[in-house]
Design an enzyme around this catalytic site. Structure first.
Site, PDB file in Angstrom:
ATOM      1  N   SER A 176       0.846  -1.181   0.000  1.00 24.23           N
ATOM      2  CA  SER A 176       0.000   0.000   0.000  1.00 24.23           C
ATOM      3  C   SER A 176       0.892   1.244   0.000  1.00 24.23           C
ATOM      4  O   SER A 176       1.834   1.317  -0.792  1.00 24.23           O
ATOM      5  CB  SER A 176      -0.972  -0.044   1.179  1.00 24.23           C
ATOM      6  OG  SER A 176      -2.060   0.822   0.970  1.00 24.23           O
ATOM      7  N   ASP A 438      -8.462  -5.298  -6.145  1.00 20.47           N
ATOM      8  CA  ASP A 438      -8.066  -4.171  -5.302  1.00 20.47           C
ATOM      9  C   ASP A 438      -8.265  -2.861  -6.060  1.00 20.47           C
ATOM     10  O   ASP A 438      -7.605  -2.627  -7.074  1.00 20.47           O
ATOM     11  CB  ASP A 438      -6.601  -4.336  -4.908  1.00 20.47           C
ATOM     12  CG  ASP A 438      -6.087  -3.182  -4.056  1.00 20.47           C
ATOM     13  OD1 ASP A 438      -6.928  -2.430  -3.514  1.00 20.47           O
ATOM     14  OD2 ASP A 438      -4.854  -3.044  -3.941  1.00 20.47           O
ATOM     15  N   HIS A 463      -6.153  -6.606  -1.990  1.00 17.52           N
ATOM     16  CA  HIS A 463      -5.084  -5.715  -1.544  1.00 17.52           C
ATOM     17  C   HIS A 463      -3.966  -6.469  -0.828  1.00 17.52           C
ATOM     18  O   HIS A 463      -4.198  -7.166   0.164  1.00 17.52           O
ATOM     19  CB  HIS A 463      -5.693  -4.677  -0.603  1.00 17.52           C
ATOM     20  CG  HIS A 463      -4.854  -3.462  -0.394  1.00 17.52           C
ATOM     21  ND1 HIS A 463      -4.544  -2.586  -1.404  1.00 17.52           N
ATOM     22  CD2 HIS A 463      -4.271  -2.951   0.714  1.00 17.52           C
ATOM     23  CE1 HIS A 463      -3.818  -1.589  -0.925  1.00 17.52           C
ATOM     24  NE2 HIS A 463      -3.620  -1.795   0.364  1.00 17.52           N
TER      25      HIS A 463
END
Length: 496
Positions: A176, A438, A463
């Site tokens: 991320s 995602d 994700h």
């Protein structure tokens, strides 16, 4: 890695016990850039990893600033052999979780390559506290640029502490927002970092991240062609109910609102639509994440089964049923959606406040560097234009002051994209990994632009799926992706 992730993630595995906790979770879901959670597949596990600290510069870009602070990190040296590489897990928009130096797929790689492992907590998050509080005036040294220089200093400090040979190779890992930092670290400091594994990383800073809900819409369509149309009808039904006092009371009861809805407060109405939409989006972003027992999680399949089940009632009744399922699994009695309560919580500056773990700090970064606001602008047919960009920009001004307006936001985003190159990355030895489910892949590199820095696009995964430790139940495409990453790391470590 949304105004409210950025990714924001609804951490359904966390059990809550108070309304304050409900608000904290809610904001984390909306605001964080797809924050990476714990690698563990259980919640009641003791983690015996000691905190360590080293002295870090407060401001890397002011040569007259001599102040320093204590930055936290964790170490796992159990696999390391003399001459082995060093693996660096980058912390992000929350307190660093020491479980990551014990588990996760990167630990499997570390065992194979006999690596020394570190995890460095991001400045201003967790216990890495550079200032006496997080008042706006102190947050000026909170930025991705400062964080990258922190990492460079850390590499130098650990090289000295562990007396590592000068040719020791460092590999950076991140998921991320930390995935973005991993890529940028390799690009900015190629003499310090040999390669980087950049998972689910948004590389394009963007104010109106309207594509986020487009991906959510596509995800729902994959599970049931009628799921999206039912959701569209649900929002239409909600809009109709909110037009009358009797309908508003129905909404209060159906969606278990903590406070009655007042349609004259436009920000509350936008916040309600945004909250309900995020419930679905969080499920899509982390659909069947392999760190949880998937039979206990609410996934896209469950959502669509509810949304097309006519026996539950009208589409708006089904939409409410989804919300209730999430509240019940989270142990929360009601849905706190109020705009003013959110602003009040984000305005807390004491380190001991509920939001000091990272919510206020990450919000500041979105208002000054990234944007990442998941708006309804592209999916107006489903959600209406109920939470446009201006709704999120207003929050920046309400929390940090009037100078944090759209003009400043756009200047910050432009600066970020010029500084890091956005989607035009040219650094070698970076692998960009994304899952098709995602929504954050819309701001990342999903097609290989340079053979020395390939992209891996994993169909049907969400994700940061590649970062969690492998399981026998993992789909073949995920297993294959990890093999490719493993091979690339091995190649980087033998290249001269």
């Amino acid at each position: 890695m949304d105004l409210r992730s950025v990714c924001w993630c609804v951490l359904l595995s966390v059990l809550l016990s108070s309304y304050a906790e409900a608000r904290r979770l809610f904001f984390r879901g909306r605001q964080f850039g797809g924050m990476l959670g714990s690698p563990r597949r259980g919640t009641n596990v003791t983690i015996n990893v000691p905190d360590e600290y080293f002295e870090q510069q407060l401001d890397h870009f002011n040569p007259t600033e001599a102040r320093t602070f204590q930055q936290r990190y964790f170490t796992n040296a159990s696999f390391h052999l003399p001459g082995g590489p060093v693996f660096l897990m980058i912390g992000g928009e929350a307190a660093a979780n020491p479980a990551w130096v014990l588990e996760g797929q990167w630990i499997n790689y570390a065992q194979k390559y006999h690596a020394l492992c570190f995890m460095l907590e991001h400045r201003f998050y967790g216990l890495s506290r550079p200032t006496k509080n997080i008042d706006t005036k102190y947050l000026r040294t909170l930025s991705s640029e400062q964080a990258l220089s922190d990492l460079a200093n850390f590499i130098e400090a650990m090289t000295i502490k562990y007396e590592l040979p000068p040719n020791t190779k460092w590999i950076a890992f991140g998921g991320s927002y930390p995935g973005s930092l991993a890529a940028w670290l390799r690009a900015k400091f190629p003499h310090l970092v040999e390669g980087a594994v950049s998972a689910s990383a948004p590389l394009l800073a963007k104010a109106d991240f309207k594509e986020y809900y487009r991906v959510v819409k596509d995800d729902l369509s994959l599970y049931n062609s009628s799921c999206v149309s039912s959701l569209r009808e649900a929002n239409h039904g909600l809009r109709t109910l909110l037009k009358t006092p009797m309908g508003q009371e129905t909404v209060n009861i159906m969606f278990r609102l903590c406070d009655p809805i007042d349609v004259l407060i436009s920000n509350d109405v936008s916040a309600l639509y945004d909250t309900l939409a995020m419930n679905l989006a969080g499920i899509a972003q982390y659909n069947n994440e392999n760190r949880q027992e998937t039979n206990e999680a609410i996934n896209l399949n469950v959502v669509c089964k509810v949304m097309v089940n006519e026996s539950i009632g009208t589409p708006v009744h089904r939409y409410a049923a989804i919300t209730n399922m999430i509240l019940e699994q989270s142990g929360v009695m009601c849905l706190d959606y109020k705009y003013d309560s959110l602003i009040s919580d984000l305005s807390e500056v004491d380190w001991e406040s509920d939001y000091a773990e990272g919510a206020r700090q990450w919000f500041y970064q979105t208002c000054t560097e990234f944007g990442f606001y998941q708006t309804s602008s592209l999916t107006i047919d489903i959600f209406g234009n109920e939470f446009p960009l201006d709704f999120f920009v207003q929050q920046c001004a309400d929390v940090f002051g009037k100078m944090f307006n759209k003009e400043q936001l756009m200047r910050g985003i432009r600066r970020t994209n010029i500084n890091y190159g956005a989607m035009n990355q040219r650094a070698s030895r970076i692998v960009y990994v994304h899952g098709s489910l995602d929504p954050w892949h819309a701001l990342g590199i999903t097609k290989t632009l340079d053979l020395q820095s390939p992209a891996i696009y994993i169909r049907g995964t969400a994700h940061c799926a590649d970062m969690f430790a492998s399981l026998p139940s993992d789909p073949p495409q995920l297993q294959y992706a990890r093999k490719i990453i493993d091979s690339l790391i091995g190649l980087w470590l033998v290249e001269k």
